[in-house]
Enzyme design. Structure first.
Site, PDB file in Angstrom:
ATOM      1  N   THR A 165     -31.282 -66.352 -40.753  1.00  0.00           N
ATOM      2  CA  THR A 165     -29.883 -66.174 -41.159  1.00  0.00           C
ATOM      3  C   THR A 165     -28.905 -66.416 -40.007  1.00  0.00           C
ATOM      4  OG1 THR A 165     -30.551 -64.632 -42.893  1.00  0.00           O
ATOM      5  CG2 THR A 165     -28.232 -64.624 -42.269  1.00  0.00           C
ATOM      6  N   SER A 197     -34.796 -67.326 -46.782  1.00  0.00           N
ATOM      7  CA  SER A 197     -33.588 -66.921 -46.051  1.00  0.00           C
ATOM      8  C   SER A 197     -32.893 -68.102 -45.399  1.00  0.00           C
ATOM      9  CB  SER A 197     -33.944 -65.884 -44.975  1.00  0.00           C
ATOM     10  OG  SER A 197     -34.273 -64.653 -45.559  1.00  0.00           O
ATOM     11  N   HIS A 206     -40.232 -63.237 -52.258  1.00  0.00           N
ATOM     12  CA  HIS A 206     -38.871 -63.243 -52.798  1.00  0.00           C
ATOM     13  C   HIS A 206     -38.911 -63.454 -54.302  1.00  0.00           C
ATOM     14  CE1 HIS A 206     -37.162 -64.808 -48.674  1.00  0.00           C
ATOM     15  NE2 HIS A 206     -37.782 -63.646 -48.588  1.00  0.00           N
ATOM     16  N   HIS A 215     -30.890 -63.141 -50.957  1.00  0.00           N
ATOM     17  CA  HIS A 215     -31.869 -63.241 -52.050  1.00  0.00           C
ATOM     18  C   HIS A 215     -32.404 -61.838 -52.297  1.00  0.00           C
ATOM     19  CE1 HIS A 215     -34.881 -62.626 -48.958  1.00  0.00           C
ATOM     20  NE2 HIS A 215     -34.332 -63.611 -48.268  1.00  0.00           N
ATOM     21  N   HIS A 258     -40.677 -57.014 -47.930  1.00  0.00           N
ATOM     22  CA  HIS A 258     -41.900 -57.822 -47.862  1.00  0.00           C
ATOM     23  C   HIS A 258     -43.143 -56.934 -47.735  1.00  0.00           C
ATOM     24  CE1 HIS A 258     -40.643 -61.988 -47.908  1.00  0.00           C
ATOM     25  NE2 HIS A 258     -39.683 -61.741 -47.027  1.00  0.00           N
ATOM     26  N   ASP A 267     -30.131 -58.748 -45.950  1.00  0.00           N
ATOM     27  CA  ASP A 267     -31.230 -59.677 -46.208  1.00  0.00           C
ATOM     28  C   ASP A 267     -32.208 -59.070 -47.211  1.00  0.00           C
ATOM     29  OD1 ASP A 267     -33.488 -61.446 -46.015  1.00  0.00           O
ATOM     30  OD2 ASP A 267     -32.728 -62.105 -44.071  1.00  0.00           O
ATOM     31  N   ASP A 320     -35.012 -56.770 -45.750  1.00  0.00           N
ATOM     32  CA  ASP A 320     -35.945 -57.791 -46.229  1.00  0.00           C
ATOM     33  C   ASP A 320     -37.361 -57.555 -45.707  1.00  0.00           C
ATOM     34  OD1 ASP A 320     -36.654 -60.583 -47.232  1.00  0.00           O
ATOM     35  OD2 ASP A 320     -36.972 -60.846 -45.093  1.00  0.00           O
ATOM     36  N   GLU A 369     -25.777 -58.955 -40.021  1.00  0.00           N
ATOM     37  CA  GLU A 369     -26.894 -58.945 -40.969  1.00  0.00           C
ATOM     38  C   GLU A 369     -27.742 -57.688 -40.838  1.00  0.00           C
ATOM     39  OE1 GLU A 369     -30.391 -61.865 -42.625  1.00  0.00           O
ATOM     40  OE2 GLU A 369     -30.341 -61.534 -40.464  1.00  0.00           O
TER      41      GLU A 369
END
Length: 414
Positions: free
Chosen positions: A124, A71, A375, A283, A244, A22, A240, A235
């Site tokens: 996800t 996501s 993102h 992404h 962030h 992710d 991710d 995942e």
């Protein structure tokens, strides 16, 4: 003709494992290569990502959401082969349910499962298991998992599963576990494993645990019991989350945890010969740059010295009088007086401000750059191995990845 049909059967896998990093844009895999490089050698060693790279994919959502996906929309594309709006959990732009990869696999007699490092009802995994018009409907999504008939559900998210809901799962034959040590007690599906209130612990804070790897290993073991085969989603969710936060030390540790899981699957693929693994990102997060400030250098050695996540370091610093010594020891380098003044100001504002200040300091010392806390619209990489892997070569859209996987499923129930 015999050779032709034989080739078709050899290229159609019995098992399919989809792995999603992710937020893992191309800069993450580049940074990870240098993070893992042995400085004692002249060459920069390959990583598992370099070894398995086959192509690229675009990630944009449905037109209504523009060019930068979240996501939920990207997972919907990867799970159903159809683009939708940001926030959609396997529903189309009219909010009608779309058939997911795991749902289709179930109708064909295959086993299905997910193993993630976020909560199991995060965007996800949810888009592979269920349908909802809004990814934030966590309670609804958790409840809907009762109807998915998935064989393995492993990750975090205890807070979203009430005692009543858990009793409904056990009434349906699910084994419910909450501790990693209980994985060893499992010898058959079905299982709902919830190992944390929300996310699994950061890899940087639990380096030897290999939590996602343990969930990956157990998922393969349990799902392999179905002679018809299985489809599994894994995942590395927290790459991710670190992105962030613009948290490079934590992000690289999460990459390491995900790479470890990939290597477990890669070994499974080598041994079984009938299993396809596809790895991609949904992404890119954070606009990570390997180098910053017009200086042609990046210093991953700094990251290896950081002993804990900035969140944990901040909490320790706030709880202690002699906080400067703690920060120096945990970071692996000593901030200068001006930097300590900035850290002290942040410390007075609480844990979050202190953690942000620590992340920025690590960026300075490692010369890491970021462009956003959100993102970006970059294409992502695609990695594959096993029967059917060549299908994923070159450039494609994320919906193409899903449609190619659908084409590799058995044509009828087995």
């Amino acid at each position: 003709m015999a050779n032709s049909s034989q080739n078709i059967s050899q290229s159609r896998p019995k098992n399919i494992i989809v792995m999603i990093g992710d937020g893992m844009g191309p800069a993450y895999t580049s940074a990870y290569r240098y993070y893992k490089d042995n400085p004692e050698t002249e060459e920069v060693e390959q990583t598992v990502f370099d070894r398995l790279l086959v192509g690229m994919a675009s990630t944009y959502p449905a037109t209504v959401s523009g060019y930068v996906t979240d996501s939920a929309a990207s997972a919907t594309a990867l799970s159903t082969g159809i683009k939708s709006y940001n926030g959609a959990i396997s529903v189309d732009v009219e909010k009608r349910p779309l058939t997911t990869l795991l749902e289709k696999a179930k109708t064909l007699g295959l086993s299905t499962g997910i193993a993630v490092s976020s909560q199991v009802n995060h965007a996800t995994p949810a888009a592979f298991l269920t349908h909802n018009e809004n990814r934030k409907n966590y309670i609804e999504i958790a409840q809907s998992y009762l109807d998915t008939d998935a064989d393995v559900i492993l990750g975090g998210g205890q807070r979203y599963f009430s005692a009543e809901l858990l009793s409904q799962f056990t009434a349906k034959g699910y084994q419910h576990i909450t501790d990693f040590s209980q994985l060893d007690t499992l010898s058959s599906p079905k299982v709902l494993g919830l190992f944390a209130d929300v996310q699994l612990p950061w890899v940087i804070d639990t380096k030897q645990a290999h939590h996602l790897g343990a969930l990956t290993q157990k998922s393969l073991e349990l799902l392999s019991q179905n002679p018809n085969g299985f489809v599994l989603l894994i995942e590395g969710s927290l790459i991710d989350w670190a992105g962030h936060s613009n948290d490079i030390a934590t992000a690289m540790a999460e990459m390491d945890g995900f790479a470890h899981s990939i290597e477990i699957v890669e070994q499974f693929v080598r041994q079984q010969k009938d299993t396809l693994m596809i790895i991609t990102a949904d992404h890119n997060t954070g606009g990570l740059s390997v180098g910053a400030n017009d200086e042609y250098v990046w210093k991953p050695a700094v990251l290896h010295k950081v002993k804990a996540s900035p969140d944990v370091i901040a909490a320790k610093a706030i709880a202690a009088q002699a906080w400067q010594a703690i920060v120096t020891k945990q970071l692996g380098f000593e901030p200068n007086s001006q930097e300590f003044t900035l850290l002290n100001n942040a410390r007075m504002q609480g844990n979050e401000a202190m953690a942000i200040s620590l992340r920025k300091l690590i960026d300075v010392y490692s010369n890491t750059g970021w462009t956003t806390l959100g993102h970006t619209g970059d294409d992502v990489q695609v990695f594959a191995s096993g029967p059917g892997a060549k299908l994923f070569s070159g450039h494609q859209d994320n919906t193409d990845i899903a449609n190619k996987i659908f084409s590799l499923l058995p044509s009828s129930a087995q």
